[in-house]
Design an enzyme around this catalytic site. Structure first.
Site, PDB file in Angstrom:
ATOM      1  N   TYR A  48      43.921  54.311  35.396  1.00 42.67           N
ATOM      2  CA  TYR A  48      43.601  53.969  36.786  1.00 42.67           C
ATOM      3  C   TYR A  48      44.527  54.694  37.778  1.00 42.67           C
ATOM      4  O   TYR A  48      44.324  54.616  38.989  1.00 42.67           O
ATOM      5  CB  TYR A  48      43.703  52.459  37.043  1.00 42.67           C
ATOM      6  N   ILE A 225      39.297  38.830  35.310  1.00 39.12           N
ATOM      7  CA  ILE A 225      40.103  39.662  36.219  1.00 39.12           C
ATOM      8  C   ILE A 225      39.206  40.320  37.275  1.00 39.12           C
ATOM      9  O   ILE A 225      39.108  41.549  37.344  1.00 39.12           O
ATOM     10  CB  ILE A 225      40.864  40.757  35.429  1.00 39.12           C
ATOM     11  N   ARG A 233      37.774  37.839  49.887  1.00 37.75           N
ATOM     12  CA  ARG A 233      37.092  37.705  48.587  1.00 37.75           C
ATOM     13  C   ARG A 233      38.073  37.321  47.483  1.00 37.75           C
ATOM     14  O   ARG A 233      37.711  36.614  46.553  1.00 37.75           O
ATOM     15  CB  ARG A 233      36.367  39.000  48.244  1.00 37.75           C
TER      16      ARG A 233
HETATM   17  P1  NAP Z   1      33.748  43.593  39.062  1.00 36.61           P
HETATM   18  O1  NAP Z   1      34.994  42.777  39.207  1.00 36.61           O
HETATM   19  O2  NAP Z   1      32.625  43.082  38.234  1.00 36.61           O
HETATM   20  O3  NAP Z   1      33.125  43.918  40.481  1.00 36.61           O
HETATM   21  C1  NAP Z   1      33.858  44.454  41.537  1.00 36.61           C
HETATM   22  C2  NAP Z   1      32.885  44.645  42.700  1.00 36.61           C
HETATM   23  O4  NAP Z   1      32.466  43.376  43.204  1.00 36.61           O
HETATM   24  C3  NAP Z   1      33.489  45.398  43.843  1.00 36.61           C
HETATM   25  O5  NAP Z   1      32.477  46.236  44.356  1.00 36.61           O
HETATM   26  C4  NAP Z   1      33.833  44.302  44.860  1.00 36.61           C
HETATM   27  O6  NAP Z   1      33.736  44.809  46.163  1.00 36.61           O
HETATM   28  C5  NAP Z   1      32.755  43.289  44.598  1.00 36.61           C
HETATM   29  N1  NAP Z   1      33.187  41.903  44.850  1.00 36.61           N
HETATM   30  C6  NAP Z   1      34.292  41.288  44.380  1.00 36.61           C
HETATM   31  N2  NAP Z   1      34.336  39.997  44.760  1.00 36.61           N
HETATM   32  C7  NAP Z   1      33.221  39.780  45.498  1.00 36.61           C
HETATM   33  C8  NAP Z   1      32.716  38.643  46.166  1.00 36.61           C
HETATM   34  N3  NAP Z   1      33.326  37.474  46.130  1.00 36.61           N
HETATM   35  N4  NAP Z   1      31.529  38.789  46.836  1.00 36.61           N
HETATM   36  C9  NAP Z   1      30.879  39.976  46.861  1.00 36.61           C
HETATM   37  N5  NAP Z   1      31.327  41.088  46.257  1.00 36.61           N
HETATM   38  C10 NAP Z   1      32.484  40.993  45.579  1.00 36.61           C
HETATM   39  O7  NAP Z   1      34.112  45.066  38.503  1.00 36.61           O
HETATM   40  P2  NAP Z   1      35.335  45.804  37.834  1.00 36.61           P
HETATM   41  O8  NAP Z   1      36.340  46.146  38.842  1.00 36.61           O
HETATM   42  O9  NAP Z   1      34.752  46.923  37.067  1.00 36.61           O
HETATM   43  O10 NAP Z   1      35.941  44.762  36.800  1.00 36.61           O
HETATM   44  C11 NAP Z   1      37.066  43.938  37.060  1.00 36.61           C
HETATM   45  C12 NAP Z   1      38.318  44.485  36.402  1.00 36.61           C
HETATM   46  O11 NAP Z   1      38.124  44.652  34.991  1.00 36.61           O
HETATM   47  C13 NAP Z   1      38.717  45.905  36.847  1.00 36.61           C
HETATM   48  O12 NAP Z   1      39.301  45.945  38.117  1.00 36.61           O
HETATM   49  C14 NAP Z   1      39.648  46.317  35.740  1.00 36.61           C
HETATM   50  O13 NAP Z   1      40.918  45.713  35.900  1.00 36.61           O
HETATM   51  C15 NAP Z   1      38.916  45.751  34.533  1.00 36.61           C
HETATM   52  N6  NAP Z   1      38.012  46.761  33.902  1.00 36.61           N
HETATM   53  C16 NAP Z   1      38.331  47.182  32.635  1.00 36.61           C
HETATM   54  C17 NAP Z   1      37.507  48.086  31.980  1.00 36.61           C
HETATM   55  C18 NAP Z   1      37.855  48.494  30.599  1.00 36.61           C
HETATM   56  O14 NAP Z   1      37.272  49.469  30.088  1.00 36.61           O
HETATM   57  N7  NAP Z   1      38.772  47.817  29.947  1.00 36.61           N
HETATM   58  C19 NAP Z   1      36.363  48.610  32.619  1.00 36.61           C
HETATM   59  C20 NAP Z   1      36.063  48.166  33.925  1.00 36.61           C
HETATM   60  C21 NAP Z   1      36.891  47.240  34.535  1.00 36.61           C
HETATM   61  P3  NAP Z   1      35.008  45.001  47.155  1.00 36.61           P
HETATM   62  O15 NAP Z   1      36.143  45.574  46.373  1.00 36.61           O
HETATM   63  O16 NAP Z   1      34.479  45.946  48.191  1.00 36.61           O
HETATM   64  O17 NAP Z   1      35.284  43.633  47.685  1.00 36.61           O
END
Ligand code: NAP
Length: 279
Positions: A48, A225, A233
């Protein structure tokens, strides 16, 4: 904050804040906001490019290091024993800490056994308090967990209402490994935030779709997470410990499972080729 006990006895918050796709320049501000909001677990990764921002925010927060749970991941370009070992020290330097609470292998490709040995060694040296894997679906997971000295404490896999990981979670539990969700909102795919069933359930409790989706994971015992760069949010997402979904709601959410990734399939040849280009 609710905690879970990992297979080596350490306590981990069941909810934290993820920083995937948070730019290095914005990361420090976002993690500071998350810590201020009450999050005490942060999930980052070498890939990241923002471990330094996480470290800065933790340092400046004034919160005791022991009260924050840091998670990071070794990227595949650092796999193999020697490179993984050196990369753990680099992560420690960027995070400005002398231990990481949980270090994961990010992907199940390349020399994962060599890299995992480096995790085991750093764990024994006290540089890592727990070790585990990410994106190890049942085939890769059973293989690795059956052939290492220290069984993974955690396996972080894509888990949300559309890809629920019911069977994989059972297999992890057979090994004493805890499931951790990435992409709890499927990053908004499949019109996540306007899903009619989640909206209807949320209206009964005065909660948003995001809160219902996270609460459902918490009740399944999954570590979460969610990521957002917006402080409102962050507050909304953590405000899920004052209501409980009924057994009936849990059962109806189970019907949303497609059993398929909303992103990519780790078993698909083209996906694996793509990962090979990122070594
Ligand atoms: P996610 O948490 O499923 O979704 C994030 C998205 O949702 C962003 O666009 C965010 O927008 C939006 N969002 C968040 N809270 C919201 C709410 N209350 N209402 C409306 N929209 C909302 O996606 P992710 O970041 O991929 O997954 C979470 C974490 O998992 C990552 O940050 C990372 O630490 C980890 N991850 C790990 C892997 C792996 O391969 N191990 C892969 C992907 C992710 P805004 O930011 O614009 O608010």
């Amino acid at each position: 904050m609710k905690t879970v006990t990992l297979n080596n006895g350490i306590e981990m918050p069941q909810m934290g804040y993820g920083v995937y796709q948070v730019s290095p320049s914005e990361c420090e501000r976002c993690v500071s906001d998350a810590l201020q909001t009450g999050y005490r677990m942060i999930d980052t990764a070498q890939a990241y490019y923002n471990e330094e921002g996480v470290g800065n925010a933790v340092k400046k927060s004034g919160i005791n290091r022991q009260d924050i749970f840091l998670v990071s991941k070794v990227w595949i370009s650092n796999y193999g024993y020697e490179k993984a070992k050196a990369s753990i020290d680099e992560s420690l330097r960027r995070l400005q800490t002398d231990y990481i609470d949980l270090m994961l292998l990010h992907q199940p490709f390349c020399d994962r056994y060599g890299a995992y040995r480096a995790l085991e060694e750093a764990y024994k040296e006290g540089k890592l308090r727990a070790i585990g894997v990410s994106n190890f679906y049942p085939d890769h997971f059973i293989d690795l967990a059956s052939n290492v000295e220290i069984v993974p404490a955690v396996n972080q896999v894509e888990t949300h209402v559309f890809d629920q990981q019911i069977e994989p979670q059972k297999i992890m539990e057979e090994f004493g490994t805890h499931i951790m969700s990435w992409g709890p909102f499927a990053e908004g795919r499949n019109r996540f935030f306007t899903n009619p069933l989640l909206t209807e359930i949320g209206s009964k409790y005065g909660k948003t779709v995001a809160q219902v989706a996270l609460r459902w994971l918490i009740q399944r015992g999954v570590i979460i997470i969610p990521k957002t760069t917006h402080i409102e949010r962050m507050q909304q997402n953590i405000d899920i410990f004052n209501f409980e979904l009924s057994a009936e709601d849990m059962t109806s959410i189970a019907t949303l499972d497609t059993g398929k990734s909303a992103f990519f399939d780790h078993h698909d040849a083209e996906t694996v080729r793509l990962f090979m280009s990122w070594r």
